[in-house]
Design a protein around this motif. Sequence first.
Motif, mmCIF file in Angstrom:
data_model
loop_
_atom_site.group_PDB
_atom_site.id
_atom_site.type_symbol
_atom_site.label_atom_id
_atom_site.label_comp_id
_atom_site.label_asym_id
_atom_site.label_seq_id
_atom_site.Cartn_x
_atom_site.Cartn_y
_atom_site.Cartn_z
ATOM 1 N N LEU A 1 19.739 -9.779 54.737
ATOM 2 C CA LEU A 1 20.143 -8.990 55.897
ATOM 3 C C LEU A 1 20.062 -9.804 57.181
ATOM 4 N N GLY A 2 19.061 -10.654 57.282
ATOM 5 C CA GLY A 2 18.870 -11.446 58.487
ATOM 6 C C GLY A 2 19.973 -12.438 58.761
ATOM 7 N N SER A 3 20.837 -12.675 57.766
ATOM 8 C CA SER A 3 21.931 -13.630 57.968
ATOM 9 C C SER A 3 23.097 -13.020 58.735
ATOM 10 N N VAL B 1 13.450 -4.826 54.338
ATOM 11 C CA VAL B 1 14.350 -4.679 55.482
ATOM 12 C C VAL B 1 13.613 -4.978 56.786
ATOM 13 N N ILE B 2 12.415 -4.438 56.936
ATOM 14 C CA ILE B 2 11.656 -4.635 58.173
ATOM 15 C C ILE B 2 11.365 -6.118 58.409
ATOM 16 N N ARG B 3 11.029 -6.839 57.347
ATOM 17 C CA ARG B 3 10.711 -8.265 57.506
ATOM 18 C C ARG B 3 11.911 -9.072 57.972
ATOM 19 N N HIS B 4 13.115 -8.661 57.585
ATOM 20 C CA HIS B 4 14.309 -9.417 57.956
ATOM 21 C C HIS B 4 14.873 -9.024 59.315
ATOM 22 N N ASN C 1 2.965 -3.066 61.819
ATOM 23 C CA ASN C 1 2.757 -4.339 62.513
ATOM 24 C C ASN C 1 3.941 -5.275 62.325
ATOM 25 N N THR C 2 4.488 -5.287 61.116
ATOM 26 C CA THR C 2 5.661 -6.134 60.851
ATOM 27 C C THR C 2 6.850 -5.676 61.682
ATOM 28 N N LEU C 3 7.036 -4.356 61.771
ATOM 29 C CA LEU C 3 8.128 -3.828 62.584
ATOM 30 C C LEU C 3 7.960 -4.230 64.043
#
Length: 397
Positions: free
Chosen positions: A155-157, A174-177, A198-200
């Motif tokens: 997703l991050g791409s 999803v949140i990490r990307h 925290n990741t969000l």
Amino acid sequence: MQQGIGFGHVENDREAVSRRSSRVKLTNSSINSICGTIEGSQYVRSILIFTKENLSEDFTRSLLAKYTRLKVLDFGYARLTEVPENLGSLIHLKYLSFRGTSITRLPKSIGKLQNLETLDVRTGLKVEVPKEITKLRKLRYLLGNPISIAVKDSLGSITSLEKMHVLTDPDGVVIRHLAKLTKLRDLRVSNVKGDYANTLCSSINEMPLLERLHITLNYGPQEIDLHIRSSLSKLRMLHLRGNLKEFPNWILPLENLLKLSLGQSMLTNIPLISLGNMPNLLILSFGPTSFEGETLHFQNGGFQKLKELNLVHLHQLSSIFIERGALQSLEKLQIMNIPQLKAVPSGIQHLKKLQVLDILYMPTEFLQRIDPNGGEDYFMIKHVPHLHVARTNSDFL
């Protein structure tokens, strides 16, 4: 003289297409005839579907094959279950919506839509989106919940994204990307578990262009901390829904914030004085169970630009005080389903710019006090031009 391209729609037959319309609306009466004509199809740039009839895969395949120069294709709320592979032939397409349909997958050929800017798959169902979506370098708006391991991991791409509405996955992939999507201006994230809060927040810290942020936390008793370090200097609209451990103090320095909405946050303390000093706040909403305290006190000089205040489903609130000089620009006030509030807010008569007062589903005692025929508090609200009162059969929710 040659007839120019029009802006029309199909109502009963092929006439609109033969008129070289650039925009075609398919209705119940035209759905069966539209694929039977070819004249003028090269001029059509937009097709909007408005029909209750089932759209077969054969019909959809024929439609896509004929109107290859489309830039807008909207199946919104149509009875569509399958998307044919020749979707990829619409290489000029910029806007594609399947909102409210019953599709569960998109074909791999979607990766050929190199001009696509908006993809709306808000269907309420899990939609399998192939990894080929990551090839869409112009995609700016991704609306919906694309479910695919390949998409989650990459997703991050899709770094061109500016607007994204997504339901998070149980594993937090999803949140990490999200942190890689630094161009996002509008982010709506739902079903966020406390384990990934925290990741969000770390991901949001990497989004300096955010203008709209909507976070819905996973429903449950767990209190969640939202700690955002970024200044979010461009943020204009913020909606937080879920059980918060405390009021997020990073909200208070948001100088460009226009709208703040809280829901189900279960807060016992809200810093009204500091909120009242926010320079550009126009709309403030305390939604269902957002505030568990008994009193709201709006002090003199606070909320000078606020235009709209909504107080909804606050079951512990028993008194509201408005000092003279507070809320001086308020034009709309909604008071809805506050069972412990038996009297209108003290000082409401000082709100000279108040144009709309909505009183909805309030207890009988409250309604009696504002009765135009002898209600002891009616004099405090009689200056409001538009007073709306609604009640249930029992006058109580």
